[in-house]
Scaffold this motif. Structure first.
Motif, PDB file in Angstrom:
ATOM      1  N   ARG A 156      67.023  -8.750  10.295  1.00 17.25           N
ATOM      2  CA  ARG A 156      65.662  -8.774  10.274  1.00 17.25           C
ATOM      3  C   ARG A 156      65.190  -9.609  11.089  1.00 17.25           C
ATOM      4  O   ARG A 156      63.974  -9.791  11.387  1.00 17.25           O
ATOM      5  CB  ARG A 156      64.833  -8.618   9.082  1.00 17.25           C
ATOM      6  CG  ARG A 156      65.235  -7.313   8.263  1.00 17.25           C
ATOM      7  CD  ARG A 156      64.444  -7.562   6.866  1.00 17.25           C
ATOM      8  NE  ARG A 156      64.536  -6.354   6.256  1.00 17.25           N
ATOM      9  CZ  ARG A 156      65.571  -5.693   5.413  1.00 17.25           C
ATOM     10  NH1 ARG A 156      66.906  -6.306   5.452  1.00 17.25           N
ATOM     11  NH2 ARG A 156      65.396  -4.647   4.571  1.00 17.25           N
ATOM     12  N   THR A 157      65.938 -10.635  11.760  1.00 15.73           N
ATOM     13  CA  THR A 157      65.573 -11.883  12.604  1.00 15.73           C
ATOM     14  C   THR A 157      65.308 -11.262  14.027  1.00 15.73           C
ATOM     15  O   THR A 157      65.933 -10.413  14.592  1.00 15.73           O
ATOM     16  CB  THR A 157      66.776 -12.649  12.697  1.00 15.73           C
ATOM     17  OG1 THR A 157      67.345 -13.072  11.314  1.00 15.73           O
ATOM     18  CG2 THR A 157      66.337 -14.040  13.570  1.00 15.73           C
ATOM     19  N   PRO A 158      64.020 -11.798  14.484  1.00 13.70           N
ATOM     20  CA  PRO A 158      63.874 -11.135  15.771  1.00 13.70           C
ATOM     21  C   PRO A 158      64.968 -11.564  16.898  1.00 13.70           C
ATOM     22  O   PRO A 158      65.352 -12.817  16.812  1.00 13.70           O
ATOM     23  CB  PRO A 158      62.489 -11.848  16.289  1.00 13.70           C
ATOM     24  CG  PRO A 158      61.930 -12.272  14.817  1.00 13.70           C
ATOM     25  CD  PRO A 158      63.172 -12.496  13.897  1.00 13.70           C
ATOM     26  N   SER A 159      65.190 -10.844  17.385  1.00 13.44           N
ATOM     27  CA  SER A 159      66.456 -10.985  18.542  1.00 13.44           C
ATOM     28  C   SER A 159      66.358 -10.165  19.817  1.00 13.44           C
ATOM     29  O   SER A 159      65.670  -9.442  19.861  1.00 13.44           O
ATOM     30  CB  SER A 159      67.809 -10.557  17.815  1.00 13.44           C
ATOM     31  OG  SER A 159      67.858  -9.302  17.370  1.00 13.44           O
ATOM     32  N   LEU A 160      67.520 -10.609  20.850  1.00 16.38           N
ATOM     33  CA  LEU A 160      67.606  -9.986  21.937  1.00 16.38           C
ATOM     34  C   LEU A 160      67.836  -8.370  21.587  1.00 16.38           C
ATOM     35  O   LEU A 160      67.642  -7.513  22.414  1.00 16.38           O
ATOM     36  CB  LEU A 160      68.229 -10.563  22.912  1.00 16.38           C
ATOM     37  CG  LEU A 160      67.702 -11.503  23.722  1.00 16.38           C
ATOM     38  CD1 LEU A 160      68.901 -12.487  24.708  1.00 16.38           C
ATOM     39  CD2 LEU A 160      66.663 -11.150  24.630  1.00 16.38           C
ATOM     40  N   TYR A 161      68.621  -8.326  20.461  1.00 13.20           N
ATOM     41  CA  TYR A 161      69.306  -6.900  20.144  1.00 13.20           C
ATOM     42  C   TYR A 161      68.241  -6.063  19.869  1.00 13.20           C
ATOM     43  O   TYR A 161      68.073  -4.916  20.164  1.00 13.20           O
ATOM     44  CB  TYR A 161      70.537  -7.303  19.000  1.00 13.20           C
ATOM     45  CG  TYR A 161      70.877  -5.893  18.391  1.00 13.20           C
ATOM     46  CD1 TYR A 161      71.916  -5.054  19.140  1.00 13.20           C
ATOM     47  CD2 TYR A 161      70.269  -5.484  17.259  1.00 13.20           C
ATOM     48  CE1 TYR A 161      72.103  -4.163  18.772  1.00 13.20           C
ATOM     49  CE2 TYR A 161      70.769  -4.284  16.514  1.00 13.20           C
ATOM     50  CZ  TYR A 161      71.544  -3.297  17.406  1.00 13.20           C
ATOM     51  OH  TYR A 161      72.107  -2.250  16.860  1.00 13.20           O
ATOM     52  N   LEU A 162      67.303  -6.488  18.845  1.00 11.05           N
ATOM     53  CA  LEU A 162      66.383  -5.825  18.554  1.00 11.05           C
ATOM     54  C   LEU A 162      65.237  -5.624  19.716  1.00 11.05           C
ATOM     55  O   LEU A 162      64.626  -4.398  19.591  1.00 11.05           O
ATOM     56  CB  LEU A 162      65.311  -6.433  17.354  1.00 11.05           C
ATOM     57  CG  LEU A 162      66.046  -6.346  16.240  1.00 11.05           C
ATOM     58  CD1 LEU A 162      65.379  -7.353  15.112  1.00 11.05           C
ATOM     59  CD2 LEU A 162      66.673  -5.145  15.662  1.00 11.05           C
ATOM     60  N   GLU A 163      65.049  -6.500  20.795  1.00  9.47           N
ATOM     61  CA  GLU A 163      64.490  -6.254  21.905  1.00  9.47           C
ATOM     62  C   GLU A 163      64.613  -5.383  23.112  1.00  9.47           C
ATOM     63  O   GLU A 163      64.086  -4.573  23.581  1.00  9.47           O
ATOM     64  CB  GLU A 163      64.126  -7.523  22.298  1.00  9.47           C
ATOM     65  CG  GLU A 163      63.309  -7.709  23.733  1.00  9.47           C
ATOM     66  CD  GLU A 163      61.618  -7.333  23.476  1.00  9.47           C
ATOM     67  OE1 GLU A 163      61.139  -7.013  24.271  1.00  9.47           O
ATOM     68  OE2 GLU A 163      61.214  -7.534  22.428  1.00  9.47           O
ATOM     69  N   ALA A 164      66.189  -5.569  23.032  1.00  6.61           N
ATOM     70  CA  ALA A 164      66.845  -4.772  24.417  1.00  6.61           C
ATOM     71  C   ALA A 164      68.008  -3.955  24.002  1.00  6.61           C
ATOM     72  O   ALA A 164      68.360  -3.386  24.863  1.00  6.61           O
ATOM     73  CB  ALA A 164      66.872  -5.834  25.519  1.00  6.61           C
ATOM     74  N   GLY A 165      68.726  -4.429  23.037  1.00  4.54           N
ATOM     75  CA  GLY A 165      70.083  -3.885  22.823  1.00  4.54           C
ATOM     76  C   GLY A 165      70.917  -4.489  23.882  1.00  4.54           C
ATOM     77  O   GLY A 165      70.788  -5.326  24.402  1.00  4.54           O
ATOM     78  N   ALA A 166      72.235  -3.701  23.840  1.00  4.79           N
ATOM     79  CA  ALA A 166      73.218  -4.033  24.827  1.00  4.79           C
ATOM     80  C   ALA A 166      73.867  -5.437  24.776  1.00  4.79           C
ATOM     81  O   ALA A 166      74.038  -6.187  25.956  1.00  4.79           O
ATOM     82  CB  ALA A 166      72.678  -3.670  26.220  1.00  4.79           C
ATOM     83  N   ILE A 167      73.766  -5.923  23.618  1.00  2.00           N
ATOM     84  CA  ILE A 167      74.131  -7.258  23.462  1.00  2.00           C
ATOM     85  C   ILE A 167      74.786  -7.670  22.269  1.00  2.00           C
ATOM     86  O   ILE A 167      74.652  -6.964  21.146  1.00  2.00           O
ATOM     87  CB  ILE A 167      73.039  -8.359  23.598  1.00  2.00           C
ATOM     88  CG1 ILE A 167      73.272  -9.803  23.855  1.00  2.00           C
ATOM     89  CG2 ILE A 167      71.887  -8.381  22.356  1.00  2.00           C
ATOM     90  CD1 ILE A 167      72.198 -10.525  24.698  1.00  2.00           C
ATOM     91  N   HIS A 168      75.531  -8.818  21.925  1.00  3.76           N
ATOM     92  CA  HIS A 168      76.302  -8.796  20.729  1.00  3.76           C
ATOM     93  C   HIS A 168      75.685 -10.401  20.296  1.00  3.76           C
ATOM     94  O   HIS A 168      75.217 -11.209  20.803  1.00  3.76           O
ATOM     95  CB  HIS A 168      77.636  -9.050  20.800  1.00  3.76           C
ATOM     96  CG  HIS A 168      78.289  -7.801  21.066  1.00  3.76           C
ATOM     97  ND1 HIS A 168      78.895  -6.817  20.025  1.00  3.76           N
ATOM     98  CD2 HIS A 168      78.852  -7.064  22.128  1.00  3.76           C
ATOM     99  CE1 HIS A 168      79.126  -5.947  20.543  1.00  3.76           C
ATOM    100  NE2 HIS A 168      79.726  -5.832  21.714  1.00  3.76           N
ATOM    101  N   GLY A 169      75.587 -10.315  18.870  1.00  8.34           N
ATOM    102  CA  GLY A 169      74.936 -11.526  18.316  1.00  8.34           C
ATOM    103  C   GLY A 169      76.256 -12.279  17.372  1.00  8.34           C
ATOM    104  O   GLY A 169      76.967 -11.286  16.725  1.00  8.34           O
TER     105      GLY A 169
END
Length: 293
Positions: A156-169
């Motif tokens: 639930r943390t705001p992240s690039l994954y939630l914003e744009a996908g195509a990324i790992h955390g």
């Protein structure tokens, strides 16, 4: 050092609004209607150790100093107690130079470079397994209630994954508290940023959990073990070699961590079963982008 971004409960958290990490691109959706989405930027970063060029990695460009330190540490080119005299990032040249008191020369090691399954061309050197000989990871207990709490908060943390996908955390955690959350186009880069932060701050590893969105491959397991972190958790699945290595070195690996479900394939002795899965809320679908009106 790059600007740090934090939200409540984190020492470092993703900053999806930071300039230069994404760009808006317009296209057509499945119905032929105009749509605009955010896509992740990627750029090259060349890492030097003293006067020697080591590697060029594709990265989103945040925390380059941590990425360089962590990469060199995880490849065995920096010792755990290494005296690093400077870490210099040149944004225009897209380079990071890590300088040490010790003289270094890794010509032979570079010749043993092997391409891996990592996103954005992961790189591993042929003698990485040598660093696992005689490794002993602490038998830190892990409560299943911590795993559920971490999964719920991180997702639930705001992240690039939630914003744009195509990324790992990748998130460094202590018990049920997420501390440092790093993202990148390659899951290995995200782990290396964590390793770089730990090296810079001299953070202890024995009481930590490493949470990742990426697959639990051999390299991910090796990096986690070399960092001294006893528990590796993922939303994704496993590879057979990753599980085999985890069992050899005594690393706890937990995959397919979604909502009420997870699977532990190694190091299960650390688990303390203190949570009823039936009491855990199902995982919600992630937020997606909006269409142009």
């Amino acid at each position: 050092m790059a600007r740090l971004h934090s939200v409540e409960g984190y020492l470092i958290a993703p900053d999806p609004g930071r300039t230069g990490l994404t760009r808006a691109v317009t296209g057509l959706d499945q119905a032929g209607q105009p749509t605009e989405i955010s896509v992740v930027e990627e750029r090259p970063l060349t890492i030097y150790l003293n006067r020697q060029e080591i590697v060029t990695a594709m990265t989103i460009g945040d925390y380059p100093e941590y990425l360089a330190l962590g990469f060199l540490r995880n490849q065995g080119m920096l010792h755990p107690d290494e005296e690093v005299t400077a870490v210099d990032f040149d944004e225009e040249l897209e380079t990071v130079v890590v300088r040490t008191r010790r003289e270094t020369d890794y010509e032979e090691k570079l010749q043993k470079k092997t391409r891996t399954s990592g996103c954005a061309v992961g790189t591993v050197f042929g003698d990485m397994m040598e660093g696992l000989e005689g490794l002993s990871l602490p038998q830190t207990p892990v409560r299943t209630s911590w795993l559920y709490a971490l999964s719920a908060q991180i997702n639930r943390t705001p992240s690039l994954y939630l914003e744009a996908g195509a990324i790992h955390g990748t998130v460094l955690c202590r018990e049920d508290v997420p501390l440092v959350y790093m993202e990148d186009v390659g899951r290995h880069n995200a782990v290396d940023k964590i390793a770089g932060w730990m090296m810079s701050t001299r953070e202890e590893a024995a009481d930590k959990i490493l949470y990742t969105t990426g697959r639990l491959t051999s390299e991910m397991v090796i990096k986690c073990a070399q960092m001294g972190i006893p528990v590796l958790v993922s939303r994704s699945g496993f590879t057979a070699w990753g599980v085999e290595i985890a069992r050899q070195v005594g690393l706890t690996v937990i995959g397919r961590m979604r909502g009420q479900r997870f699977v532990c394939l190694a190091g299960e002795a650390r688990l303390v079963w203190d949570a009823d899965p039936g009491s855990v809320a199902p995982e919600e679908g992630k937020h997606r982008r909006k269409s142009v009106q």
